[in-house]
Scaffold this motif. Structure first.
Motif, PDB file in Angstrom:
ATOM      1  N   UNK A   1       0.820  -1.218   0.000  1.00  0.00           N
ATOM      2  CA  UNK A   1       0.000   0.000   0.000  1.00  0.00           C
ATOM      3  C   UNK A   1       0.852   1.266   0.000  1.00  0.00           C
ATOM      4  N   UNK A   2       2.165   1.135   0.028  1.00  0.00           N
ATOM      5  CA  UNK A   2       3.051   2.308   0.116  1.00  0.00           C
ATOM      6  C   UNK A   2       3.575   2.744  -1.259  1.00  0.00           C
ATOM      7  N   UNK A   3       2.939   2.290  -2.285  1.00  0.00           N
ATOM      8  CA  UNK A   3       3.449   2.547  -3.626  1.00  0.00           C
ATOM      9  C   UNK A   3       3.668   4.038  -3.887  1.00  0.00           C
ATOM     10  N   UNK A   4       2.644   4.851  -3.667  1.00  0.00           N
ATOM     11  CA  UNK A   4       2.758   6.287  -3.939  1.00  0.00           C
ATOM     12  C   UNK A   4       3.751   6.962  -3.005  1.00  0.00           C
ATOM     13  N   UNK A   5       3.793   6.526  -1.756  1.00  0.00           N
ATOM     14  CA  UNK A   5       4.723   7.145  -0.808  1.00  0.00           C
ATOM     15  C   UNK A   5       6.175   6.917  -1.229  1.00  0.00           C
ATOM     16  N   UNK A   6       6.482   5.692  -1.678  1.00  0.00           N
ATOM     17  CA  UNK A   6       7.850   5.391  -2.130  1.00  0.00           C
ATOM     18  C   UNK A   6       8.226   6.279  -3.311  1.00  0.00           C
ATOM     19  N   UNK A   7       7.319   6.357  -4.289  1.00  0.00           N
ATOM     20  CA  UNK A   7       7.634   7.116  -5.495  1.00  0.00           C
ATOM     21  C   UNK A   7       7.792   8.605  -5.205  1.00  0.00           C
ATOM     22  N   UNK A   8       6.934   9.151  -4.370  1.00  0.00           N
ATOM     23  CA  UNK A   8       7.042  10.579  -4.053  1.00  0.00           C
ATOM     24  C   UNK A   8       8.334  10.887  -3.302  1.00  0.00           C
ATOM     25  N   UNK A   9       8.715   9.995  -2.396  1.00  0.00           N
ATOM     26  CA  UNK A   9       9.949  10.218  -1.643  1.00  0.00           C
ATOM     27  C   UNK A   9      11.174  10.093  -2.554  1.00  0.00           C
TER      28      UNK A   9
ATOM     29  N   UNK B   1      15.814  12.491  -5.804  1.00  0.00           N
ATOM     30  CA  UNK B   1      16.375  12.746  -7.125  1.00  0.00           C
ATOM     31  C   UNK B   1      17.722  12.091  -7.380  1.00  0.00           C
ATOM     32  N   UNK B   2      17.975  10.915  -6.791  1.00  0.00           N
ATOM     33  CA  UNK B   2      19.284  10.271  -6.979  1.00  0.00           C
ATOM     34  C   UNK B   2      19.160   8.800  -7.385  1.00  0.00           C
ATOM     35  N   UNK B   3      17.936   8.281  -7.498  1.00  0.00           N
ATOM     36  CA  UNK B   3      17.719   6.853  -7.710  1.00  0.00           C
ATOM     37  C   UNK B   3      17.366   6.597  -9.168  1.00  0.00           C
ATOM     38  N   UNK B   4      18.238   5.889  -9.881  1.00  0.00           N
ATOM     39  CA  UNK B   4      18.000   5.501 -11.276  1.00  0.00           C
ATOM     40  C   UNK B   4      17.230   4.183 -11.262  1.00  0.00           C
TER      41      UNK B   4
ATOM     42  N   UNK C   1      24.558   6.907   1.141  1.00  0.00           N
ATOM     43  CA  UNK C   1      24.284   7.299   2.527  1.00  0.00           C
ATOM     44  C   UNK C   1      23.004   8.116   2.636  1.00  0.00           C
ATOM     45  N   UNK C   2      22.818   9.026   1.694  1.00  0.00           N
ATOM     46  CA  UNK C   2      21.609   9.852   1.676  1.00  0.00           C
ATOM     47  C   UNK C   2      20.375   8.982   1.455  1.00  0.00           C
ATOM     48  N   UNK C   3      20.512   7.971   0.574  1.00  0.00           N
ATOM     49  CA  UNK C   3      19.382   7.095   0.301  1.00  0.00           C
ATOM     50  C   UNK C   3      19.059   6.222   1.516  1.00  0.00           C
ATOM     51  N   UNK C   4      20.086   5.765   2.237  1.00  0.00           N
ATOM     52  CA  UNK C   4      19.848   4.962   3.442  1.00  0.00           C
ATOM     53  C   UNK C   4      19.147   5.782   4.512  1.00  0.00           C
ATOM     54  N   UNK C   5      19.539   7.040   4.662  1.00  0.00           N
ATOM     55  CA  UNK C   5      18.876   7.900   5.635  1.00  0.00           C
ATOM     56  C   UNK C   5      17.395   8.060   5.315  1.00  0.00           C
ATOM     57  N   UNK C   6      17.084   8.246   4.040  1.00  0.00           N
ATOM     58  CA  UNK C   6      15.676   8.386   3.663  1.00  0.00           C
ATOM     59  C   UNK C   6      14.924   7.091   3.884  1.00  0.00           C
ATOM     60  N   UNK C   7      15.589   5.948   3.612  1.00  0.00           N
ATOM     61  CA  UNK C   7      14.947   4.649   3.836  1.00  0.00           C
ATOM     62  C   UNK C   7      14.640   4.445   5.321  1.00  0.00           C
ATOM     63  N   UNK C   8      15.545   4.893   6.199  1.00  0.00           N
ATOM     64  CA  UNK C   8      15.291   4.778   7.641  1.00  0.00           C
ATOM     65  C   UNK C   8      14.099   5.632   8.059  1.00  0.00           C
ATOM     66  N   UNK C   9      14.002   6.827   7.489  1.00  0.00           N
ATOM     67  CA  UNK C   9      12.899   7.722   7.843  1.00  0.00           C
ATOM     68  C   UNK C   9      11.574   7.146   7.359  1.00  0.00           C
TER      69      UNK C   9
ATOM     70  N   UNK D   1      15.974  -1.896   2.641  1.00  0.00           N
ATOM     71  CA  UNK D   1      16.907  -1.486   1.603  1.00  0.00           C
ATOM     72  C   UNK D   1      18.072  -2.457   1.547  1.00  0.00           C
ATOM     73  N   UNK D   2      18.435  -2.871   0.332  1.00  0.00           N
ATOM     74  CA  UNK D   2      19.575  -3.742   0.099  1.00  0.00           C
ATOM     75  C   UNK D   2      20.513  -3.029  -0.879  1.00  0.00           C
TER      76      UNK D   2
END
Length: 607
Positions: A15-23, A28-31, A261-269, A274-275
């Motif tokens: 159910x978190x589909x939209x939340x993941x995409x918006x975050x 702006x760093x994930x290809x 590191x920035x992506x891991x921080x956002x994943x924690x929030x 995350x792998x």
């Protein structure tokens, strides 16, 4: 350098589909990586093809409309909520309608001019006369041929133009008798009717053109809608890349190592799983090229070519910049032209709104290198007298003097030497890439082969004696390539057997290397042609002379036009030859296939 990448897998509740995409769009760093072999069709989130098609069509429509708007038109800023898609559709429609009206007006104008010869009459009246056995036909012929008409045929000359006469023939019987002149079809409309139609079409065209000019000012609204469509399409593509496994969805992609590191921080929030791992050897990893302050100069050229090295390939921007600068100087080859390029670059840079600002530093470098090369070879606008000035003469290297016949073998030799250095540099890079695997010895063999070919080319082209050093290089190359070229982990002698079997193909490759090195002679040939063209135009101007004002004016025109054309031809030669030696010959030896996929992170589209 090519930025190292990490493969990243993000996991979250279905159910978190939209939340993941918006975050992710905010970071702006994930290809995003499209799913491969995700499983049965029902495991992938359903793809809305209709939405994608609609967005794609709208983007094409807006891009077409923006392409119709002249660059010089100053558009007003966006201050309202007007729909750019509607405006773009109207602009495209009005433009097509205007083109259609212009074509109709041209046809009517031609018909009007053709019919004006016959004066004002109603073709309907001509048709009614047939009911009373009066037949009128229209002809044109030369005036001197009118006497050939039979005496019993009535004719009325309507108009004359030069040697031609336009006349009507009146008969009272059917079938109509044959007349040996060019017959003109009877018009379908009267002249006054054509004039009214023309006026109506012109008024309609004027109204449409006024509306088109108004729509030109709506470019910002169209650009805004285009960005909105891009954002929505990127969102749809990202959503389609998600894979569902029961109550879990996951999304895979790539992230530069420096941003993990920035992506891991956002994943924690956001409480995602995350792998982060290294990409596999067979994966298509996007390439992000990081330019240094020096190699950034060459970025406009690479953008113009439109090529990108693969993730595991060598970033050759540094060597490219060095050799391209040298090739540019040798091909243009004239210090005077270098001064012209330098002056044009200086004045262009002074313009506050000058386009292509990123080209300015590169043009400064290229113009200065051309001035240096031209000064060393004694070429100033192809005028031999200028080289005799004390300052210019002091800078000439005698063996490189472009006006000396004895310098040509030296320049040709220098071209081969430059080629050998560049190609051997490529094999040095490959040696470093394969070390410490035993195949680095084979790459060393290819390095020696380049220099063996260099000595062979000197014999074939310059008639110089074959150097003993060439024998050593050739023997070392053959031994190393045959012994270690096909070595794997299955033993030395099996690798040696594979090399022997592959030897015919390797011989073809050796011949190809010979061709690659010989192709560097184009630097001499094109540079010499630039000089000869300059000399030819100078001779033409001097033959005209400067004795009288008209002669001086003509001579100056020849000089300005001739040297401008020569400089333009030199620029074209740079594109054909200077870039080719880097992107084809040099890149082939570097094993660069330009198979890179650009790093394109999921983010808001740039305005």
């Amino acid at each position: 350098m090519i930025e190292p990448m990490k493969k990243v897998t993000l996991l979250a509740g279905a159910s978190w589909e939209d939340e993941i995409l918006n975050a992710l769009r905010e970071t702006g760093i994930f290809h995003i990586r499209l799913p491969e072999n995700a499983g049965a069709p029902d495991v992938t989130i359903k793809k809305d093809v209709t939405v994608e098609n609609r967005l794609g069509n709208n983007m094409l429509l807006i891009q077409e409309a923006l392409g119709l708007i002249p660059q010089a038109v100053k558009a007003k800023p966006c201050k309202g909520d007007e729909d750019g898609i509607v405006l773009a559709r109207e602009l495209c429609s009005k433009t097509k309608e205007a083109f259609s009206l212009e074509a109709q007006i041209q046809e009517l104008e031609k018909a009007y001019e053709d019919q004006k010869i016959w004066g004002q009459f109603d073709p309907h009246d001509i048709e009614q006369l047939k009911d009373h056995s009066i037949f009128i036909r229209l002809f044109k012929a030369r005036k001197k041929e009118l006497g050939q008409l039979p005496a019993d045929i009535a004719r009325v000359v309507i108009h004359t133009r030069g040697a031609m006469a336009y006349f009507a023939v009146v008969t009272c019987h059917e079938p109509l008798c044959p007349i040996p002149f060019h017959e003109i079809s009877m018009p379908e409309q009267s002249l006054s009717h054509l004039a009214r139609m023309l006026e109506q079409k012109r008024e309609a065209l004027e109204t449409i053109q006024k509306r088109i000019l108004e729509l030109y000012g709506a470019a910002p609204y169209m650009a805004r809608s285009l960005n909105e469509c891009k954002a929505l399409l990127a969102y749809e593509n990202a959503r389609n890349a998600m894979v569902r496994r029961g109550d879990i969805i996951y999304l895979q992609g790539y992230c530069p190592t420096c941003f993990t590191g920035k992506l891991k921080e956002r994943a924690d929030i956001e409480k995602w799983g995350i792998v982060i791992e290294n990409p596999g050897p067979e994966e298509t990893v996007p390439s992000l090229v990081r330019y240094s302050k020096l190699t950034h100069l060459f970025r406009p050229v690479m953008a113009f070519i439109g090529v990108l090295p693969g993730y595991r390939e060598y970033d050759a921007n540094g060597p490219f910049l060095f050799f391209f600068t040298l090739f540019f100087a040798m091909i243009i080859g004239d210090a005077g032209y270098g001064v012209m390029i330098l002056a044009a670059t200086f004045f262009h840079a002074k313009r506050s709104a000058a386009p292509h600002k990123d080209l300015i530093p590169l043009l400064y470098l290229l113009s200065l290198s051309t001035m240096v090369w031209g000064a060393l070879t004694g070429s100033w606008f192809g005028v031999e007298a200028l080289r005799n000035f004390p300052l210019f003469k002091a800078m000439i290297i005698p063996s490189m003097d472009t006006f000396s016949d004895t310098s040509q073998p030296f320049i040709i030799h220098l071209c081969f030497l430059i080629g050998a250095v560049q190609l051997s540099f490529a094999h040095c890079r490959r040696i470093l890439n394969t070390f410490p695997h035993i195949r680095f010895l084979a790459e060393t063999g290819w390095f020696f082969l380049i220099w063996a070919i260099y000595f062979i080319v000197r014999v074939l082209v310059l008639n110089q004696p074959f150097s003993p050093l060439g024998y050593y290089c050739l023997i070392a190359a053959l031994c190393l390539i045959i012994c270690f070229g096909q070595q794997k982990e299955d033993g030395f002698f099996k690798g040696l057997a594979r090399s022997v079997v592959r030897l015919p193909l390797d011989i073809i490759t050796w011949i190809g290397n010979l061709s690659d090195l010989v192709s560097y002679v184009r630097l001499f040939a094109v540079g010499m042609s630039t000089k000869e063209v300059a000399v030819a135009f100078n001779n033409m101007a001097f033959n005209i002379g400067f004795d009288t004002l008209p002669a001086m004016f003509s001579a100056v025109l020849v000089l300005l036009g001739g040297h401008s054309v020569n400089l333009l031809l030199g620029a074209m030669a740079i594109l054909v030859h200077g870039i080719r030696l880097n992107v084809l010959e040099f890149s082939k030896h570097l094993n660069i296939e330009w198979s890179g996929v650009p790093y394109d992170p999921f983010r808001e589209p740039e305005p």
